[in-house]
Enzyme design. Structure first.
Site, mmCIF file in Angstrom:
data_model
loop_
_atom_site.group_PDB
_atom_site.id
_atom_site.type_symbol
_atom_site.label_atom_id
_atom_site.label_comp_id
_atom_site.label_asym_id
_atom_site.label_seq_id
_atom_site.Cartn_x
_atom_site.Cartn_y
_atom_site.Cartn_z
ATOM 1 N N ILE A 127 -1.194 12.733 28.711
ATOM 2 C CA ILE A 127 -0.349 13.876 29.020
ATOM 3 C C ILE A 127 -0.365 14.067 30.525
ATOM 4 C CG2 ILE A 127 -0.066 16.375 28.767
ATOM 5 C CD1 ILE A 127 -1.358 16.122 25.994
ATOM 6 N N CYS A 128 0.808 14.153 31.113
ATOM 7 C CA CYS A 128 0.950 14.399 32.543
ATOM 8 C C CYS A 128 0.219 13.323 33.361
ATOM 9 C CB CYS A 128 0.457 15.803 32.865
ATOM 10 S SG CYS A 128 0.953 16.416 34.487
ATOM 11 N N THR A 129 -0.656 13.736 34.289
ATOM 12 C CA THR A 129 -1.321 12.763 35.159
ATOM 13 C C THR A 129 -2.451 12.020 34.458
ATOM 14 O OG1 THR A 129 -2.793 14.475 36.039
ATOM 15 C CG2 THR A 129 -0.744 14.041 37.250
#
Length: 314
Positions: A100-102
């Site tokens: 998720i995300c970074t």
């Protein structure tokens, strides 16, 4: 029962864990415990998140997980040899691995994304592409599924990713039930853009905001400057000057961006003929829409639709 492991680290972004609620409500919707969710960290014990809240975690071990999801941080996700080794082992044992995300940077450091399509938060997509040139980074995506590897954009996109997992596991009815319970729209398509034209324009005054809202409601019409100016209660000359000052774009360019955004969503999520999509979004004909798509995305509408269908099948 499917064991879901959420992998976190010190100062992880709290919103990463919102995706866990999707699995919680999937159990409720299914009427049985389908998912068994665990919060994991390298050391186990108490881990503090980005806002300083302490959370109890289980240490990495040799336990088997159906799905491993690594969360993101407020910046590029940190890595350690232990975290990398754990994700590498997980890739060989879990049915699917996700970020998720970074958190995508953790998968990248582990070599899991080599040669694969992947996405991350748009703010860090260029960093991911620069640091890991073997990854096919697609920054304008909500989430991407490439085989057993799932990656998502910024934090709220983790909800879409988790809903897509539930839909694949348990069917669309359960996924819709979960989305309704969470009071969100049913998940956005993975190929949907991370960007919003209205957010990007960021109009400051109520008058310009009203004009843009009017435009979005009436995309199928011609939308002349005179119409928009009337919606803003300004003269055409005053409106054009104020619009450019507040948004940095001409009214015509902003309207085209709104049309492209609406048309892309229709192409990704529906089966309407291209001519119909062009008419519904005010392009008048498919050739004008095709040229606008090429300017905006570098791809014609047919390719956008095909990519969305292929992502849905993965």
């Amino acid at each position: 029962m499917q064991r879901i492991g959420f992998v976190v680290f010190p100062d992880f972004q709290m919103m990463s864990l919102t995706a866990a609620s999707v699995f919680e409500f999937a159990n409720i919707a299914a009427g049985e415990a389908i998912y068994d969710v665990h919060l994991l960290s390298e050391t186990g014990g108490v881990i503090r998140n980005s806002i300083g809240l302490a959370m109890q975690t289980e240490p990495f071990d040799d336990s088997a997980f159906d799905t491993l999801i690594v969360g993101g941080g407020t910046g590029i996700a940190p890595t350690t040899p232990g975290l990398i080794a754990f994700m590498q082992r997980g890739m060989t044992r879990a049915r699917r691995v996700a970020s998720i995300c970074t958190g995508a940077f953790v998968l990248a450091e582990a070599g899991i994304l080599d040669g694969r399509r992947a996405t991350t938060h748009w703010l860090y997509a260029r960093d991911l592409r620069s640091a890991f040139p073997s990854i096919k980074v697609e920054e304008d995506r909500i989430f991407i599924v490439d085989g057993a590897v799932w990656t998502s954009a910024g934090m709220s996109a983790g909800l879409d990713l988790a809903l897509a997992m539930v839909e694949k596991d348990l069917g669309i009815d359960i996924a819709r039930n979960v989305a309704k319970s969470l009071v969100i729209y049913h998940r956005r398509a993975g190929g949907q853009s991370q960007f919003s034209t209205l957010l990007e324009l960021e109009p400051k005054s109520d008058r310009i905001q009203s004009a843009l809202a009017y435009a979005k409601r009436n995309l199928q019409t011609a939308l002349s400057v005179e119409q928009l100016a009337d919606a803003a209660h300004l003269s055409p000359r005053q409106f054009s000057r104020a619009f450019k000052a507040e948004t940095g774009q001409s009214p015509a360019k902003a309207v085209e961006n709104l049309r492209v955004e609406a048309a892309r969503l229709m192409m990704e999520q529906g089966r309407l003929p291209i001519d119909t999509v062009a008419q519904e979004t005010g392009f008048a004909d498919r050739e004008r829409m095709r040229r606008a798509f090429l300017r905006a995305f570098g791809q014609p509408p047919q390719v956008i639709r095909r990519n969305a269908r292929e992502a849905a099948l993965n």
